[in-house]
Design an enzyme around this catalytic site. Structure first.
Site, PDB file in Angstrom:
ATOM      1  CG  ASP A 107      -4.145  -1.439   3.275  1.00  0.00           C
ATOM      2  OD1 ASP A 107      -4.441  -1.174   2.084  1.00  0.00           O
ATOM      3  OD2 ASP A 107      -3.464  -0.694   3.993  1.00  0.00           O
ATOM      4  CG  ASP A 139      -1.741   1.216   1.366  1.00  0.00           C
ATOM      5  OD1 ASP A 139      -2.381   1.590   0.374  1.00  0.00           O
ATOM      6  OD2 ASP A 139      -1.753   1.818   2.458  1.00  0.00           O
ATOM      7  CG  ASP A 165      -1.040   1.686   7.245  1.00  0.00           C
ATOM      8  OD1 ASP A 165      -1.677   1.652   6.166  1.00  0.00           O
ATOM      9  OD2 ASP A 165      -0.687   2.742   7.785  1.00  0.00           O
TER      10      ASP A 165
END
Length: 756
Positions: A648, A444, A644
């Site tokens: 996600d 990410d 995080d």
């Protein structure tokens, strides 16, 4: 506390309890007393530690075995261990018992070995031949019947439950040698000539039984000592939390209380050099805190009012007052301890290999032992039956599969403990094995490649608008918004110590921006479409806006009293070591892909900033990330996902291995197989090194185990005797068996020295 005499006038260590002052020789004794005064007051003796009622005990090699209270594993015969980790670093009861038995067996085995070996090697009788068997019986009986008692109990359990294990082989081998020798001593006349040596004497093999028991006990003691070292990582983690805390009363006075008495909402004083007792936030003071136990990084982190602090981290030179938010089992340290303990008991898929081999290994060894006895009794040298029995027993003893069973669990226990010290928290062994095989890493952007904390990086005005004036009115309006970019603008205004005006008529225009009046002036903030809507032409700032966007920043336009005033550029900075970490990951052969919900321009800018990624995909929703990971897996890729945020979580769950950055949300952490307490990509590099080191260690252990048995069993059966005249006595077989188990455990302990 410790028996020392204390002068109240000279010692600096005192404590109040129940209106009574107590004096101590040292801070350590005082801390123990404050944590639990009742344990040290009155006439009652300190109670002996006992098993907690209802506590679950489990087998370190077979975690599916769970029961209330201590006992032995019905599968492998090993002593069960408490499932919940404890700070009690007292001696293992099994280790204490086996050590006592080893001393007795060792003291008796030395003269036993001397009597038999001197006759065999020098032909000298220490005692007369008629008395010697009875002396050897007197020395051997306590060894076999008492010192070796646990082996026979576990061997019988293995036969009763049909889970054949090392104790099956030991009890059969030792029992056969002892019973035969006992019969030869008490009734030698019942034996035919094939059992007799030259001169018609029936030989006895008490030393084979007694010394083997002593050697097996030695191996068990050494193994138990080495296994105890695998639990030190957990105890070291648990020991990070202090035993007491200084609670600030409502009147401002302070009292020292046990950590168990701290409740959420309590205000606690953290003095310079003290460990922070629980998780919470700073409400007074300013100091640097050593968070290396979480991140593995030695650099202290500045903590000011409203900053989060974690129990177990160490305060620097400043004094802090904190408010407790998470206590007891809810703290980050307690969660880490539970995660490490669970991981140490989990089973890696590679363990299935050892399980399958162990399933048929013991019955096969029994058959080989029987075949050895038959062959030697038919074609062996005189006394044929004596040689047949010794070689059959040697096969049983040397083939104990303990090393095979320990190969994987010991490496997992040590590896996960080493990872915890480096900020790599493994939820289960399957994730660790999977990480070694990963060839594609999906990451990410926000909070992983970037810091996840947007900052104002540029303020540009047009015409006669003053920069600080525009920032002040923009911050006043954005102070009413919950948008993360708005927070960055407010923080920048505070850093410049600007005075924010009074805000009225605040309104939010979805997809466009916000508007309000500040001290009577009309202020509109948003995108180009928002400016066009109010008649403020944004073209004058198009070039500057595009430049900032190309560098990865978000651009916010500001209009005051209907006229374009300027722009604010806000960016989420790329982590300082992101480029270095990406390079290291790609050097390990990983394909690195970034998935983000941000726009393509910003995503491309971040990709360039970290030195180039293999692929960048932007504008994605959470379900899009999970879908892309599914497509990568369908194409044959082994995928790890690092993220995080809550968004996600679907992707973390969909990946072969989920890597949750520890700075992220609980949802992300729960969805991942591995949690990285340091929230940047260098932690992924460490996790990969840990996975490779642990799996390499497991393969080494399995190799040692298979190689040892592959060589040891044929040699014990006597295959080298026709060509080299070599026979392996049960005593040497017992020593070799103990050495093999110890080799596996010591090899696993090498993981404690791995540099991550």
């Amino acid at each position: 506390m410790c028996g020392m005499t204390v002068d109240p006038a000279k010692t600096a260590h005192h404590a109040e309890h129940a209106d009574q002052t107590y004096h101590f020789c040292s801070a350590g004794c005082r801390t123990k007393f404050v944590a639990n005064p009742d344990a040290y007051l009155g006439d009652k003796q300190k109670p002996e530690p006992t098993a907690t009622p209802g506590a679950i005990w489990t087998c370190p090699m077979h975690p599916q075995i769970r029961q209330e209270g201590p006992g032995t594993c019905p599968i492998c015969g090993m002593a069960l261990e408490p499932e919940e980790p404890s700070l009690d670093d007292g001696p293992n009861p099994e280790l204490v018992d086996f050590t006592r038995r080893l001393w007795v067996a060792g003291v008796l085995a030395v003269p036993l070995l001397a009597i038999s070996m001197v006759v065999e090697m020098l032909g000298v009788h220490v005692v007369s031949p008629a008395v010697s068997p009875w002396v050897q019986l007197a020395l051997t009986a306590p060894i076999v019947l008492w010192a070796g008692g646990p082996f026979f109990q576990r061997g019988w359990t293995s036969l009763r439950t049909r889970h054949l294990n090392m104790f099956t082989l030991i009890s059969i081998g030792v029992g056969a040698a002892f019973l035969y020798s006992l019969a030869a001593t008490v009734a030698p006349g019942i034996f035919p000539p094939t059992f007799r040596m030259h001169g018609g004497v029936v030989p006895v093999y008490y030393e084979a039984a007694g010394v083997v028991v002593a050697l097996v006990l030695l191996g068990q003691v050494l193994e138990l000592r080495a296994r105890a070292a695998t639990g030190r990582a957990i105890r070291a983690l648990m020991d990070l939390a202090p035993k007491t805390a200084r609670r600030v009363r409502s009147d401002g006075s302070e009292e020292e209380v046990s950590l168990a008495d701290v409740a959420a909402g309590d205000r606690l004083r953290v003095r310079p050099g003290d460990a922070i007792p629980v998780d919470g936030v700073v409400v007074e003071g300013r100091s640097s805190v050593d968070e290396s136990m979480l991140t593995g990084e030695p650099a202290p982190v500045l903590k000011e009012v409203e900053a989060a602090v974690t129990g177990g981290t160490v305060n620097g030179t400043g004094s802090l007052v904190m408010e407790a938010r998470a206590v007891g089992s809810d703290t980050m340290l307690a969660r880490i301890v539970r995660m490490v303990a669970d991981a140490q008991r989990s089973r890696a898929p590679i363990q299935a290999v050892a399980d399958q081999v162990s399933g048929w290994f013991v019955p096969l060894v029994v058959l080989v032992s029987i075949a050895t006895f038959v062959v030697w009794s038919l074609v062996g040298p005189e006394p044929r039956m004596g040689h047949a029995m010794l070689n059959a027993i040697a096969v049983l003893v040397i083939a104990c599969p303990c090393a095979l069973g320990l190969a994987t669990p010991m490496s997992i226990m040590v590896g996960t403990g080493r990872g915890a010290q480096a900020g790599v928290l493994v939820k289960n062994a399957e994730a660790l094995q999977g990480l070694e095989k990963v060839d594609t890493l999906v990451i990410d952007k926000t909070g992983t490649l970037t810091e996840g904390k947007p900052k104002l990086i540029a303020v540009q005005t047009i015409g006669s608008v003053v920069e600080n004036d525009m920032l002040a009115v923009a911050a006043a309006v954005e102070g009413q918004s919950e948008h993360p970019l708005a927070h960055a603008i407010v923080v920048a205004a505070k850093d410049r110590e600007l005075q924010l005006g009074t805000v009225t008529d605040f309104a939010s225009q979805t997809g466009l921006g916000v508007s309000a009046k500040v001290n009577g002036r009309s202020v509109v903030i948003g995108n180009a479409e928002q400016m066009i809507r109010i008649g403020a032409d944004p073209k004058a700032l198009d070039a500057d806006a595009d430049r900032h966007r190309g560098e990865g920043a978000g651009v916010i336009l500001v209009a005051i009293d209907g006229a374009l005033a300027g722009l604010l550029a806000v960016a989420d900075p790329v982590r300082a070591n992101a480029g270095e970490a990406i390079a290291a990951l790609r050097q390990q052969g990983l394909r690195v892909i970034m998935l983000t919900g941000d726009n393509q321009t910003t995503a491309d800018a971040v990709g360039r900033a970290v030195g180039g990624l293999d692929d960048v995909r932007a504008g994605l929703r959470p379900e899009d990330k999970a879908r892309i990971i599914g497509e990568l897996k369908a194409s044959g890729a082994k995928v790890a996902m690092a993220g995080d945020g809550i968004n996600d979580a679907p992707a973390l769950a969909a990946a072969d291995v989920g890597l949750a950055m520890g700075t992220g949300t609980d949802v992300a952490i729960e969805s991942a197989g591995i949690t990285l307490t340091r929230g940047d990509l260098s932690a992924i590099v460490r996790a990969r090194k840990l996975a490779h080191a642990t799996m390499r260690n497991i393969r080494q252990n399995l190799f040692f185990s298979f190689l040892f048995n592959g060589i040891g069993v044929p040699v014990a059966a006597g295959v080298l005797y026709p060509v080299a005249g070599i026979l392996l006595s049960p005593m040497l077989a017992g020593a070799a068996m103990a050495l093999s188990s110890l080799t596996v455990v010591l090899n696993a302990l090498r993981l404690n020295t791995v540099k991550l």
